[in-house]
Enzyme design. Structure first.
Site, short mmCIF file in Angstrom:
data_model
loop_
_atom_site.label_atom_id
_atom_site.label_comp_id
_atom_site.label_asym_id
_atom_site.label_seq_id
_atom_site.Cartn_x
_atom_site.Cartn_y
_atom_site.Cartn_z
CB THR A 1 0.48 -0.02 -2.18
OG1 THR A 1 0.37 1.39 -2.29
CG2 THR A 1 -0.31 -0.64 -3.33
N GLY B 1 -3.54 8.07 -7.24
CA GLY B 1 -2.13 7.72 -7.26
C GLY B 1 -1.77 6.82 -8.42
CB THR C 1 4.27 -0.52 -2.63
OG1 THR C 1 3.98 0.15 -1.40
CG2 THR C 1 5.58 -1.29 -2.48
N GLY C 2 4.73 2.73 -2.88
CA GLY C 2 5.59 3.82 -2.46
C GLY C 2 4.95 5.17 -2.74
CB THR C 3 6.49 8.50 -3.13
OG1 THR C 3 7.22 8.20 -1.94
CG2 THR C 3 5.96 9.93 -3.05
N GLY C 4 3.42 7.45 -4.79
CA GLY C 4 2.75 7.19 -6.06
C GLY C 4 2.99 8.22 -7.14
#
Length: 320
Positions: A190, A220, A241-244
């Protein structure tokens, strides 16, 4: 994962580690304004080459410089984060705008959100026409009574003064290869920016293409106020940012705000806590950037890496 191992179901990320350590950078307030950007966090399957490192750091520096120019001209925090994210969306190196991850249908579906410190907010999700989703998100905030719109069409975007683009603008070869391999190079990066302006106001902006191979229509954390993006002039502006899905379940960005406002936790401690609680304990990864109304910055991540840049008294710096 070997060729004989069946891949996880589409829409789920492989979870193979527990509670990774949080890396964190603190940047104390040093002037009348502050700015940080990120270009996504996540595991890095292979190290970047020298050329790739240089290209990405230069892109992050350009984004910081764009936001810094706004702040130096006494512009608002919202203008600064918007300018920074536009730079990142237009760069094919990141998972936002041009170069975004592709769904199982081979299309880019883009999410973006802006939040101002007075809680004004706008977002778009599953956008397929806006060249710069962050500008469409800002238009939702400024030109409509709504907060979140799904895939505004060409006519509405043009009415707002936003440039439109076809799928050929967003789709790049790197993401087509990732989709072909599906989980071999699954992307969940992201881009985002946070800023504090000379008036002490804060703002955050985030933009993403989601996850490689996500189901069409997946939403997300990025466009959900309080999950991946949040700002409050009394506490903090946050872009994640990352695993939404884990940001959504934990309402992570708002939880960071709540720890500062109600528990009196300092920014660095609160950042570590939310990443540990909502991501690390579940084997997920990601990161965040955050700025307080005083101008203190934190950049934190529990993943293998996070593209990041920020403004110092000596100018922009960036690391990948």
């Amino acid at each position: 994962m070997t060729d004989a191992t069946p891949p996880p179901a589409v829409g789920h990320l492989p979870i193979d580690r527990a509670c990774p350590a949080v890396d964190l950078i603190e940047v104390p307030a040093w002037g009348s304004h502050a700015l940080a950007v990120h270009g996504g966090a996540g595991p890095r399957a292979t190290p970047l080459t020298e050329e790739e490192t240089r290209d990405r750091e230069e892109a992050l520096l350009c984004a910081v410089a764009a936001g810094a120019a706004v702040l130096a001209a006494e512009g608002s925090a919202l203008d600064a984060v918007t300018a920074a994210v536009v730079e990142l969306e237009d760069c094919a190196f990141f998972n936002a705008g041009r170069g975004a991850a592709l769904t199982t249908g081979g299309r880019a579906e883009l999410d973006a959100c802006v939040v101002r410190g007075d809680r004004a907010a706008g977002a778009v999700t599953a956008a397929t026409h806006a060249r710069n989703p962050v500008l469409a998100a800002r238009a939702v905030m400024e030109a409509t009574p709504h907060v979140l719109l799904v895939d505004p069409d060409d006519a509405l975007l043009r009415e707002w003064g936003c440039e439109v683009a076809g799928q050929e603008w967003f789709v790049v070869e790197r993401q087509e290869r990732a989709l072909a391999r599906l989980l071999g190079e699954r992307t969940h990066g992201t881009v985002g920016a946070v800023a504090r302006d000379a008036e002490g106001r804060v703002a955050a902006a985030t933009s993403t293409g989601g996850i490689t191979g996500q189901l069409p229509g997946r939403v997300g954390d990025t466009p959900l106020v309080g999950a991946g993006t949040f700002a409050d002039d009394t506490t903090v502006a946050v872009s994640g940012t990352g695993t939404g899905e884990f940001f959504v379940r934990g309402v992570l960005a708002h939880d960071l705000h709540a720890r500062l406002r109600y528990a009196g936790t300092d920014l660095a401690t609160a950042s570590r806590e939310v990443l540990d609680e909502h991501l690390g304990r579940h084997g997920a990864d990601g990161g965040l950037i955050a700025v307080t109304p005083r101008g203190d910055l934190v950049l934190a991540w529990d993943s293998g890496a996070m593209y990041r840049g920020w403004l110092t008294a000596d100018g922009p710096v960036a690391h990948v």
